[in-house]
Design a protein around this motif. Structure first.
Motif, short mmCIF file in Angstrom:
data_model
loop_
_atom_site.label_atom_id
_atom_site.label_comp_id
_atom_site.label_asym_id
_atom_site.label_seq_id
_atom_site.Cartn_x
_atom_site.Cartn_y
_atom_site.Cartn_z
N GLU A 185 -12.30 -9.98 -0.37
CA GLU A 185 -11.79 -8.81 -0.49
C GLU A 185 -10.50 -9.55 -2.32
OE1 GLU A 185 -8.83 -6.45 0.99
OE2 GLU A 185 -9.60 -6.96 3.09
N HIS A 196 -2.87 -11.77 3.32
CA HIS A 196 -3.97 -12.09 2.50
C HIS A 196 -4.42 -13.87 2.50
CE1 HIS A 196 -7.27 -9.33 2.52
NE2 HIS A 196 -6.72 -8.59 2.29
N HIS A 233 -3.64 -9.42 -2.91
CA HIS A 233 -2.47 -7.91 -2.34
C HIS A 233 -2.49 -8.19 -1.36
CE1 HIS A 233 -6.85 -7.04 -1.10
NE2 HIS A 233 -5.91 -6.62 0.22
N PHE A 289 0.70 -1.05 -0.02
CA PHE A 289 -0.41 -0.14 0.03
C PHE A 289 0.93 1.00 0.03
CE2 PHE A 289 -1.99 -3.33 2.11
CZ PHE A 289 -3.53 -3.75 0.98
N ASP A 329 -2.87 -6.70 6.85
CA ASP A 329 -3.09 -7.72 5.92
C ASP A 329 -2.45 -8.55 5.53
OD1 ASP A 329 -5.69 -6.42 5.25
OD2 ASP A 329 -4.80 -5.91 2.30
#
Ligand code: ZN
Length: 187
Positions: free
Chosen positions: A58, A52, A65, A14, A50
């Motif tokens: 998501e 994931h 991501h 990010f 995160d």
């Protein structure tokens, strides 16, 4: 009042990755200084980022991501967690959802969460919603959070204030309050 600082999603993904931009990079110096001030004042610092898995909900919205175990899911070097900090992983927007954050904060006697990191209108907002529902006070230093656009950032802050009663302030203001607390505590 006992605060903990929550650092949401300050991950390579990010900040420098596919979902990063100048806005997310712009908060790094202030956030770095603010986390140091929190540590000096004895406030717990909790990173929740995160990590994931491929079937997470998501993926339909953002694509893959910050996948667990990849460099993109690591905290940026500038904000590397220090000894005594806490690091938790999340798989949805909220830092509270099935992460153990609530249990950790309660065991530390925390009643106020200071939300920092990304993004004002997405994960910060969902984190604030769950903090609110669990009875925590919410504080947001507006120079330590950001979003993809200025409009999203501003409307995100307004939402946090209007809906969760968040106190919107600045990192300098909080750091000064904590420094004063420290000096009076030793009188
Ligand atoms: Zn995510």
């Amino acid at each position: 009042m006992k605060e903990a600082v929550i650092v949401v999603d300050m991950l390579k993904e990010f900040v420098y990755g596919r979902l990063g931009n100048e806005r997310t990079r712009s908060i790094l110096p202030r956030l770095q200084r603010f986390l140091d001030a929190a540590r000096r004042a004895g406030k717990p610092v909790v990173y929740v980022g995160d990590a994931h898995l491929p079937d997470d909900p998501e993926m339909k919205i953002w694509g893959q991501h910050a996948m667990k175990g990849t460099p993109e899911a690591e905290t940026v070097e500038e904000l590397r967690p220090q000894p005594g900090d806490y690091v938790l992983e999340k798989r949805t927007y909220s830092a509270f959802h099935e992460t153990g954050l609530d249990l950790l904060l309660r065991s530390l006697g925390v009643d106020t969460v200071v939300i920092t990191g990304l993004h004002t209108n997405i994960c910060d907002r969902h984190t604030a919603a769950d903090a609110f529902a669990r009875g925590y006070q919410i504080v947001v230093p507006e120079d330590c959070v950001n979003a993809f656009t200025e409009e999203e950032h501003r409307s995100g802050l307004e939402y946090l204030k209007a809906i969760y009663g968040a106190r919107i302030t600045s990192s300098d203001e909080l750091a000064q309050e904590w420094a004063r607390e420290g000096s009076t505590a030793h009188v």
